[in-house]
Design a protein around this motif. Structure first.
Motif, short mmCIF file in Angstrom:
data_model
loop_
_atom_site.label_atom_id
_atom_site.label_comp_id
_atom_site.label_asym_id
_atom_site.label_seq_id
_atom_site.Cartn_x
_atom_site.Cartn_y
_atom_site.Cartn_z
N SER A 191 23.20 12.28 -7.40
CA SER A 191 20.93 11.91 -6.83
C SER A 191 20.18 11.70 -8.55
N PRO A 192 19.80 10.62 -7.74
CA PRO A 192 18.29 9.91 -8.15
C PRO A 192 17.36 11.18 -9.04
N VAL A 193 17.03 11.79 -7.62
CA VAL A 193 15.62 12.62 -7.36
C VAL A 193 15.92 13.43 -8.87
N PHE A 229 6.09 1.84 -2.42
CA PHE A 229 7.20 2.03 -1.65
C PHE A 229 6.52 1.50 -0.19
N VAL A 230 7.14 0.58 0.15
CA VAL A 230 7.16 -0.72 1.60
C VAL A 230 7.95 0.29 2.55
N THR A 231 6.95 0.48 3.47
CA THR A 231 8.39 0.76 4.68
C THR A 231 7.86 -0.28 5.96
N ILE A 232 8.92 -1.05 6.18
CA ILE A 232 9.11 -2.07 7.91
C ILE A 232 9.19 -0.33 9.18
N PRO A 233 7.79 -1.46 9.80
CA PRO A 233 7.92 0.02 11.01
C PRO A 233 8.98 -0.33 12.16
N SER A 252 19.05 8.78 -2.28
CA SER A 252 18.64 9.69 -3.69
C SER A 252 18.40 10.73 -3.68
N ASP A 253 19.29 11.96 -2.25
CA ASP A 253 19.42 13.38 -2.59
C ASP A 253 20.60 13.77 -1.97
N PHE A 254 21.77 13.78 -2.51
CA PHE A 254 23.24 14.14 -1.93
C PHE A 254 22.75 15.68 -1.34
N THR A 255 21.80 16.07 -1.93
CA THR A 255 22.03 18.00 -1.23
C THR A 255 20.97 17.83 0.29
N THR A 256 20.57 16.51 0.22
CA THR A 256 19.84 17.21 1.28
C THR A 256 20.11 16.39 2.44
N SER A 309 14.46 7.95 0.58
CA SER A 309 13.33 7.00 -0.45
C SER A 309 11.83 8.13 -0.49
N ARG A 310 11.30 8.65 0.69
CA ARG A 310 10.54 9.55 0.58
C ARG A 310 10.50 10.79 -0.62
N GLU A 311 11.45 11.12 -0.51
CA GLU A 311 11.79 11.91 -2.58
C GLU A 311 11.53 11.53 -2.78
N LEU A 312 11.96 10.74 -3.14
CA LEU A 312 12.73 9.77 -4.84
C LEU A 312 11.06 9.25 -5.33
N GLU A 313 9.85 8.55 -4.49
CA GLU A 313 9.34 8.42 -4.02
C GLU A 313 8.02 9.98 -4.48
N SER A 314 8.58 11.05 -4.04
CA SER A 314 7.71 11.90 -3.99
C SER A 314 8.03 12.61 -5.80
N ALA A 315 9.40 12.89 -6.15
CA ALA A 315 10.11 12.73 -7.76
C ALA A 315 8.53 11.49 -8.65
#
Length: 297
Positions: free
Chosen positions: A222-224, A266-270, A182-186, A250-256
């Motif tokens: 970058s989608p974010v 947001f579904v996490t697969i442990p 989601s973010d190519f700058t990071t 994915s955390r970044e996109l969720e945050s945005a």
């Protein structure tokens, strides 16, 4: 007539009793098999034909549509890789699209192509047996990134392009990203050594350079940086041990999305890595079904 009434009643009861076992023995009509149309050309660019495969639930007149975008580090993969076949039984159609790979053309060619496919599908909806007003987009890995960038840039002229047919919207009404970026700058700072060995050459092809060398293009891709009040509902599914697409992406996109007050799940697969059957098992597909059912009631 009154004297005959009990006889007639007993006769009707006997016939009904005989008919019941026959009804139970009569086999139910089986669901019509899915309809598959392969290699539907939706555009041609510089002599290269761009095609999609359309999967429709059998016997349904018009089906809501999921546009599926395959992964492959933007430089590989094919529309044949489509893991959502079980959703056909729920009445969804799936259009799995090919697009120009980064070995052929850099970004934003991929977004232009996918948006062209959506315009084509919307314009041809009646003859293809799909709906024009209920379209979602989904993808995995690089395809998850492309699904997200296409979805959050509804109506953005910079990514609309001039590929294929015009005269229809390329908007989508929902997004599902399986372990996408989601973010190519990071992303490089967040990557593992293994991830860097994959992402550095992949981004070189996609952007024509590294993100710090192409900062404007990196942000455009970058989608974010595109999330706004009009961005459609989003479902993210990501493994927290992903060695290739950092979980933090994915955390970044969720945050945005949350900052914009938008619907996001947001579904996490442990212990989940980069892909694998658990991402498309019955448990995860049930979450996708629920998401779509709520977005498209």
């Amino acid at each position: 007539m009154d004297a005959l009434s009990p006889l007639l009643s007993r006769r009707h009861a006997l016939l009904a009793a005989l008919a019941l076992p026959l009804a139970l023995l009569t086999p139910r009509a089986e669901a019509a098999p899915p309809e598959i149309r392969r290699d539907i050309v939706y555009a041609e660019v510089d002599g290269q034909k761009l095609a999609l495969d359309l999967y429709r639930p059998g016997g349904r007149q018009r089906a809501p549509l999921i546009v599926w975008v395959h992964g492959g580090a933007w430089r590989a993969g094919t529309k044949k890789d489509m893991p959502l076949g079980k959703l056909l039984a729920d009445g969804w159609a799936v259009a799995s699209v090919d697009y120009r790979l980064s070995t052929v053309a850099p970004f934003p060619a991929q977004a232009h192509d996918i948006k062209a496919a959506i315009r084509f599908l919307r314009l041809k909806a009646s003859e293809l047996g799909i709906t024009a007003d209920r379209i979602a987009i989904a993808g995995s890995s690089a395809g998850g990134h492309l699904a997200a960038i296409v979805g959050v840039t509804n109506g953005d002229s910079r990514l609309e392009g001039k590929v294929g047919l015009t005269g229809a919207s390329s908007d989508v009404q929902a997004i599902v990203s399986f372990f996408g970026m989601s973010d190519f700058t990071t992303i490089l700072q967040q990557s593992t050594p293994h991830g860097l060995s994959v992402r550095v050459p992949a981004l070189q092809l996609l952007l024509g350079g590294q993100p710090e060398e192409k900062p404007e293009l990196a942000r455009l891709a970058s989608p974010v940086f595109h999330v706004d009040a009009g961005s459609p509902p989003l479902l993210l599914i990501h493994g927290d041990q992903d060695p290739q697409a950092p979980f933090a992406q994915s955390r970044e996109l969720e945050s945005a999305y949350r900052k914009a007050g938008l619907r996001v799940e947001f579904v996490t697969i442990p212990g989940g890595l980069h892909g694998g059957p658990q991402f498309f098992d019955e448990e995860r597909l049930a979450l996708v079904r629920k998401f779509f059912g709520e977005v498209f009631p």
